[in-house]
Design a protein around this motif. Structure first.
Motif, mmCIF file in Angstrom:
data_model
loop_
_atom_site.group_PDB
_atom_site.id
_atom_site.type_symbol
_atom_site.label_atom_id
_atom_site.label_comp_id
_atom_site.label_asym_id
_atom_site.label_seq_id
_atom_site.Cartn_x
_atom_site.Cartn_y
_atom_site.Cartn_z
ATOM 1 N N ARG A 162 0.826 -1.216 0.000
ATOM 2 C CA ARG A 162 0.000 0.000 0.000
ATOM 3 C C ARG A 162 0.851 1.252 0.000
ATOM 4 N N LEU A 163 2.041 1.187 0.589
ATOM 5 C CA LEU A 163 2.945 2.334 0.548
ATOM 6 C C LEU A 163 3.531 2.533 -0.850
ATOM 7 N N ILE A 164 3.751 1.450 -1.563
ATOM 8 C CA ILE A 164 4.356 1.521 -2.890
ATOM 9 C C ILE A 164 3.354 2.000 -3.940
ATOM 10 N N VAL A 165 2.113 1.531 -3.854
ATOM 11 C CA VAL A 165 1.099 1.902 -4.844
ATOM 12 C C VAL A 165 0.763 3.382 -4.674
ATOM 13 N N PRO A 166 0.878 4.166 -5.763
ATOM 14 C CA PRO A 166 0.603 5.600 -5.634
ATOM 15 C C PRO A 166 -0.883 5.890 -5.465
ATOM 16 N N GLY A 167 -1.170 7.015 -4.862
ATOM 17 C CA GLY A 167 -2.554 7.435 -4.669
ATOM 18 C C GLY A 167 -3.153 6.872 -3.399
ATOM 19 N N LYS A 168 -4.420 7.212 -3.207
ATOM 20 C CA LYS A 168 -5.130 6.749 -2.016
ATOM 21 C C LYS A 168 -5.830 5.438 -2.332
ATOM 22 N N GLN A 169 -5.616 4.448 -1.487
ATOM 23 C CA GLN A 169 -6.296 3.165 -1.647
ATOM 24 C C GLN A 169 -7.452 3.120 -0.660
ATOM 25 N N ASN A 170 -8.621 2.838 -1.175
ATOM 26 C CA ASN A 170 -9.807 2.754 -0.333
ATOM 27 C C ASN A 170 -9.969 1.302 0.122
ATOM 28 N N MET A 171 -9.073 0.882 1.024
ATOM 29 C CA MET A 171 -9.062 -0.493 1.524
ATOM 30 C C MET A 171 -9.041 -0.471 3.041
ATOM 31 N N SER A 172 -9.699 -1.443 3.629
ATOM 32 C CA SER A 172 -9.649 -1.565 5.083
ATOM 33 C C SER A 172 -8.354 -2.265 5.495
ATOM 34 N N ILE A 173 -8.054 -2.205 6.759
ATOM 35 C CA ILE A 173 -6.866 -2.889 7.273
ATOM 36 C C ILE A 173 -7.014 -4.397 7.112
ATOM 37 N N GLY A 174 -8.224 -4.899 7.339
ATOM 38 C CA GLY A 174 -8.472 -6.333 7.184
ATOM 39 C C GLY A 174 -8.249 -6.808 5.762
ATOM 40 N N LEU A 175 -8.704 -6.031 4.791
ATOM 41 C CA LEU A 175 -8.500 -6.385 3.389
ATOM 42 C C LEU A 175 -7.025 -6.303 3.012
ATOM 43 N N THR A 176 -6.328 -5.332 3.562
ATOM 44 C CA THR A 176 -4.884 -5.243 3.345
ATOM 45 C C THR A 176 -4.186 -6.484 3.888
ATOM 46 N N LEU A 177 -4.606 -6.925 5.054
ATOM 47 C CA LEU A 177 -4.033 -8.120 5.662
ATOM 48 C C LEU A 177 -4.315 -9.352 4.807
ATOM 49 N N ILE A 178 -5.536 -9.475 4.305
ATOM 50 C CA ILE A 178 -5.885 -10.626 3.467
ATOM 51 C C ILE A 178 -5.068 -10.638 2.180
ATOM 52 N N VAL A 179 -4.947 -9.480 1.525
ATOM 53 C CA VAL A 179 -4.142 -9.395 0.301
ATOM 54 C C VAL A 179 -2.694 -9.754 0.602
ATOM 55 N N GLY A 180 -2.170 -9.264 1.713
ATOM 56 C CA GLY A 180 -0.793 -9.567 2.092
ATOM 57 C C GLY A 180 -0.577 -11.043 2.388
ATOM 58 N N ILE A 181 -1.521 -11.673 3.088
ATOM 59 C CA ILE A 181 -1.399 -13.099 3.419
ATOM 60 C C ILE A 181 -1.451 -13.941 2.148
ATOM 61 N N VAL A 182 -2.392 -13.626 1.258
ATOM 62 C CA VAL A 182 -2.489 -14.375 0.001
ATOM 63 C C VAL A 182 -1.210 -14.206 -0.819
ATOM 64 N N ALA A 183 -0.694 -12.980 -0.884
ATOM 65 C CA ALA A 183 0.543 -12.731 -1.624
ATOM 66 C C ALA A 183 1.719 -13.465 -0.990
ATOM 67 N N ALA A 184 1.770 -13.494 0.336
ATOM 68 C CA ALA A 184 2.860 -14.195 1.018
ATOM 69 C C ALA A 184 2.801 -15.694 0.742
ATOM 70 N N LEU A 185 1.608 -16.262 0.801
ATOM 71 C CA LEU A 185 1.470 -17.698 0.550
ATOM 72 C C LEU A 185 1.777 -18.046 -0.910
ATOM 73 N N LEU A 186 1.234 -17.265 -1.846
ATOM 74 C CA LEU A 186 1.508 -17.521 -3.260
ATOM 75 C C LEU A 186 2.989 -17.319 -3.588
ATOM 76 N N GLY A 187 3.579 -16.283 -3.021
ATOM 77 C CA GLY A 187 5.001 -16.033 -3.244
ATOM 78 C C GLY A 187 5.869 -17.164 -2.729
ATOM 79 N N THR A 188 5.510 -17.703 -1.578
ATOM 80 C CA THR A 188 6.254 -18.837 -1.026
ATOM 81 C C THR A 188 6.085 -20.072 -1.898
ATOM 82 N N LEU A 189 4.861 -20.327 -2.365
ATOM 83 C CA LEU A 189 4.634 -21.485 -3.242
ATOM 84 C C LEU A 189 5.425 -21.368 -4.544
ATOM 85 N N ILE A 190 5.423 -20.177 -5.135
ATOM 86 C CA ILE A 190 6.169 -19.976 -6.386
ATOM 87 C C ILE A 190 7.666 -20.101 -6.135
ATOM 88 N N ALA A 191 8.141 -19.558 -5.027
ATOM 89 C CA ALA A 191 9.569 -19.646 -4.703
ATOM 90 C C ALA A 191 9.990 -21.089 -4.461
#
Length: 95
Positions: free
Chosen positions: A20-49
């Motif tokens: 969220r810090l990297i993406v420019p502009g204002k993101q209309n996302m809740s903290i919970g949704l940010t956490l879910i996106v981060g968890i999914v990205a972490a799991l997918l990134g680990t699987l791909i790695a």
């Protein structure tokens, strides 16, 4: 098993917040949704790695973490661009 879940939540929170810090502009996302996106990205990134053989290196797994961050940025972009209220119409356009 519990350790993997806790680490996925912690890494997911960090990766989601950084995305969220990297993406420019204002993101209309809740903290919970940010956490879910981060968890999914972490799991997918680990699987791909793991599938490509770069997950188990000596020291810090920089490639895995960069992959997780890139996936989180893509996830934040998808969620903010495809979120509710994004109909593609401009203001003042009759329906």
């Amino acid at each position: 098993m519990i350790g993997a879940i806790v680490s996925a939540v912690v890494i997911g929170a960090i990766v989601g917040a950084l995305a969220r810090l990297i993406v420019p502009g204002k993101q209309n996302m809740s903290i919970g949704l940010t956490l879910i996106v981060g968890i999914v990205a972490a799991l997918l990134g680990t699987l791909i790695a793991q599938a490509t053989g770069v997950a188990d290196t000596r020291g810090i797994d920089w490639i895995e973490h960069i992959l997780q961050l890139v996936l989180a940025v893509i996830g934040v972009l998808l969620v903010t661009r495809m979120g509710p209220g994004r109909t593609g119409r401009t203001r003042g356009t009759p329906t």
